[in-house]
Design an enzyme around this catalytic site. Structure first.
Site, PDB file in Angstrom:
ATOM      1  N   ARG A 143       0.718  -1.158  -0.044  1.00 21.13           N
ATOM      2  CA  ARG A 143      -0.023  -0.120  -0.055  1.00 21.13           C
ATOM      3  C   ARG A 143       0.902   1.336  -0.048  1.00 21.13           C
ATOM      4  NH1 ARG A 143      -3.037   2.587   4.821  1.00 21.13           N
ATOM      5  NH2 ARG A 143      -3.938   4.457   3.407  1.00 21.13           N
ATOM      6  N   HIS A 145      -3.070  10.831   0.792  1.00 19.41           N
ATOM      7  CA  HIS A 145      -2.471  10.713   2.126  1.00 19.41           C
ATOM      8  C   HIS A 145      -2.000  12.089   2.430  1.00 19.41           C
ATOM      9  CE1 HIS A 145      -0.685   7.341   4.900  1.00 19.41           C
ATOM     10  NE2 HIS A 145      -0.456   8.305   5.513  1.00 19.41           N
ATOM     11  N   GLU A 155      -7.298   8.395   6.498  1.00 18.20           N
ATOM     12  CA  GLU A 155      -7.368   9.015   7.737  1.00 18.20           C
ATOM     13  C   GLU A 155      -7.911  10.569   7.888  1.00 18.20           C
ATOM     14  OE1 GLU A 155      -3.991   8.738  10.408  1.00 18.20           O
ATOM     15  OE2 GLU A 155      -3.918   6.252  10.135  1.00 18.20           O
ATOM     16  N   ASN A 191      -7.482   1.704   9.859  1.00 17.59           N
ATOM     17  CA  ASN A 191      -6.373   1.725  10.697  1.00 17.59           C
ATOM     18  C   ASN A 191      -6.710   1.969  12.179  1.00 17.59           C
ATOM     19  OD1 ASN A 191      -5.393   2.131   8.122  1.00 17.59           O
ATOM     20  ND2 ASN A 191      -4.854   4.331   8.188  1.00 17.59           N
ATOM     21  N   TYR A 202      -4.515   1.959  15.893  1.00 22.76           N
ATOM     22  CA  TYR A 202      -3.206   2.145  16.658  1.00 22.76           C
ATOM     23  C   TYR A 202      -3.517   2.302  18.097  1.00 22.76           C
ATOM     24  CZ  TYR A 202      -0.761   3.315  12.580  1.00 22.76           C
ATOM     25  OH  TYR A 202      -0.079   3.393  11.237  1.00 22.76           O
ATOM     26  N   GLU A 223      -3.949  -0.256   8.250  1.00 23.07           N
ATOM     27  CA  GLU A 223      -2.339   0.052   8.867  1.00 23.07           C
ATOM     28  C   GLU A 223      -2.536  -0.350  10.463  1.00 23.07           C
ATOM     29  OE1 GLU A 223      -1.232   4.346   9.268  1.00 23.07           O
ATOM     30  OE2 GLU A 223      -1.925   4.656   7.115  1.00 23.07           O
TER      31      GLU A 223
HETATM   32  O1  IFM Z   1       2.663   7.810   9.853  1.00 23.88           O
HETATM   33  C1  IFM Z   1       1.329   7.726  10.003  1.00 23.88           C
HETATM   34  C2  IFM Z   1       0.692   7.581   8.968  1.00 23.88           C
HETATM   35  O2  IFM Z   1       0.900   8.412   7.816  1.00 23.88           O
HETATM   36  C3  IFM Z   1      -0.851   7.453   8.948  1.00 23.88           C
HETATM   37  N1  IFM Z   1      -1.271   6.735  10.220  1.00 23.88           N
HETATM   38  C4  IFM Z   1      -0.544   6.568  11.204  1.00 23.88           C
HETATM   39  C5  IFM Z   1       0.855   6.532  11.201  1.00 23.88           C
HETATM   40  C6  IFM Z   1       1.641   6.529  12.366  1.00 23.88           C
HETATM   41  O3  IFM Z   1       1.603   7.934  12.970  1.00 23.88           O
END
Ligand code: IFM
Length: 466
Positions: free
Chosen positions: A85, A129, A174, A302, A304, A376
């Protein structure tokens, strides 16, 4: 080591056909910022302002993927991933954000896509992006409706050039982060501090998404079409009406105001105490929602970390991506997660909340939810390079194993893949080179790539799959 960091155990969990890929983004890896007719983006302008980037660096060189992409594709091939990706640099392809394509810029992606296909790796292209061309930013960026139309034009250009070979298209990456960090808090480009005033940028990004999907369909692209947002489950720091209301507000701001219109065709209901703040969304033209609500082939999520909300103004300016003084003007704050270990960025490591996110999507969107990819997931750590050049990043191995296993434990979701953020250490936006997320270590002086232990581990997982 945790249960799921055993390569054999994790490999045995991966369903047949489940895609394991790696992800990057143009601004973070390409470099070659002034080459072959590339224009400037809002991030080039932002990074040039003193004090904006933690280490004062810029996207000028980053990892030099623009010149070294062949070596990087070999790293992916040896790793054994099924998909890459990457993002299509808007100012590289359309230097001013409008008008014809810059042939040299487009040719880079043409070469990259062919190289991937020759090595048996599926190209997954993100259209936006975060690199809004500077002339469009100067005209208001995503606060201006016209940017959505310019984005659709850009999409049509790349669809015509790459539509026969790209396997998956992701319209936006995002939009939450662009809105919150870029327009509300000012810690990312373009550096606006509009707080709830930033919600106008939500509608225009989503409109851009809808128009881009239409442009891809009109070009009859061969690949599948989807969108990616970053999801953070939002929970209250304690019981009580006020905290629960602010928790709902943050859940809207971070998650629902994106996923609901895209998947259900409507903006969500807003708690009474925030009605005024959300007018930019709740009073929009229903015709726009029809454009935003396009049938999708997949939904990209995504993940985190989760978010905990407390009532009352923050006592400090910290956010997950850096300090924002303007936060202190809010009536709620982001509370700590003392019970979890943290990444280098200080983000709580909580794989169970990835499972929770998926369960939440199934419950809320039901049949309206297309197949899902985790587009992600990954973690930054203060990696230490050993005397022999090796990097023992066992914390990253645990993070990835635990998160992939957590995602696969959820029933009732059609989960098709997981993309590791990220292939190699790169330019982490406002953190510059201070946060390393890669499976491959990059020496930012020599640009030498050195696979970390996590790279060798993932290769073992993928090999053990048979
Ligand atoms: O690096 C970023 C990415 O560009 C978008 N998602 C979160 C990642 C980590 O912060």
């Amino acid at each position: 080591m945790t249960w799921a960091s055993s390569p054999e155990r994790l490999a045995a969990l991966l369903p047949e056909g489940f895609t394991v890929g790696v992800a990057t983004a143009a601004t973070q890896v390409e470099g070659a910022a002034a080459e072959d007719g590339r224009g400037r983006s809002t991030w080039d302008a932002f990074a040039a302002q003193p004090g904006r980037i933690a280490d004062g660096t810029t996207p000028e060189v980053t990892t030099d993927h623009y010149h070294r992409y062949r070596d990087d594709v070999q790293l992916m091939r040896e790793l054994g991933v099924g998909a890459y990706r990457f993002s299509l640099g808007w100012p590289r392809i359309q230097p001013d954000g409008s008008g014809p394509a810059n042939a040299e810029g487009l040719a880079f992606y043409d070469r990259l896509v062919d190289e991937l296909l020759e090595n048996g790796i599926s190209p997954v292209a993100t259209l936006f992006h975060w690199d809004t061309p500077e002339p469009l930013q100067s005209a208001g960026g995503w606060m201006t409706r016209d940017t959505a139309s310019r984005f659709a034009d850009f999409t049509a250009l790349v669809a015509a050039a790459l539509g026969d070979r790209v396997d998956k298209w992701i319209t936006l990456n995002e939009p939450t982060t662009v809105t919150l960090n870029g327009y509300a808090l000012g810690i990312h480009a373009p550096g606006e501090q509009l707080l709830f005033g930033a919600l106008t940028a939500v509608h225009h990004q989503l409109l851009g998404h809808g128009l881009a999907v239409q442009a891809l369909r009109a070009a009859s692209v061969a690949g599948q079409v989807g969108i990616t947002n970053v999801h953070s489950p939002v929970v209250p720091a304690k019981r009580g009406f006020v905290t629960s209301q602010y928790t709902k507000v943050f859940d809207l701001v971070h998650n629902r105001i994106y996923a609901d219109p895209v998947l259900l065709g409507r903006y969500p209901n807003v708690p009474f105490l925030a009605r005024k703040e959300f007018r930019a969304l709740t009073e929009t033209d229903p015709a726009d929602l029809a454009i935003i609500h396009q049938p999708l082939d997949f939904y990209g999520l995504n993940y985190y970390m989760p978010t905990r909300i407390g009532a009352g103004a923050p006592t400090d300016a910290s956010t997950p991506d850096g300090d924002a003084e303007v936060m202190k003007d809010l009536p709620f704050h982001l509370a700590e997660w003392p019970e979890y270990p943290k990444t280098g960025f200080g983000w709580p490591i909580a794989p169970e909340y990835l499972a929770e996110s998926l369960r939440d999507y199934v419950k809320r969107y039901g049949d309206a939810l297309p197949p899902v990819y985790i587009t992600e997931g990954g973690a930054s750590f203060r990696d230490v390079v050993g005397a022999d050049g090796s990097v023992d990043d066992s914390a990253r191995i645990e993070f990835l194993g635990d998160h992939i296993a957590a995602a696969l434990s959820v029933e009732g979701v059609d989960l098709r893949g997981y993309f590791v953020w990220t292939l190699m250490d790169n330019w982490e936006w406002a953190a510059g080179f201070t946060e390393r997320f890669g499976l491959v270590h990059v020496d930012f002086d020599t640009l030498e790539r050195m696979p970390k232990a996590s790279y060798h581990w993932l290769r073992q997982v993928l090999a053990a799959r048979g």
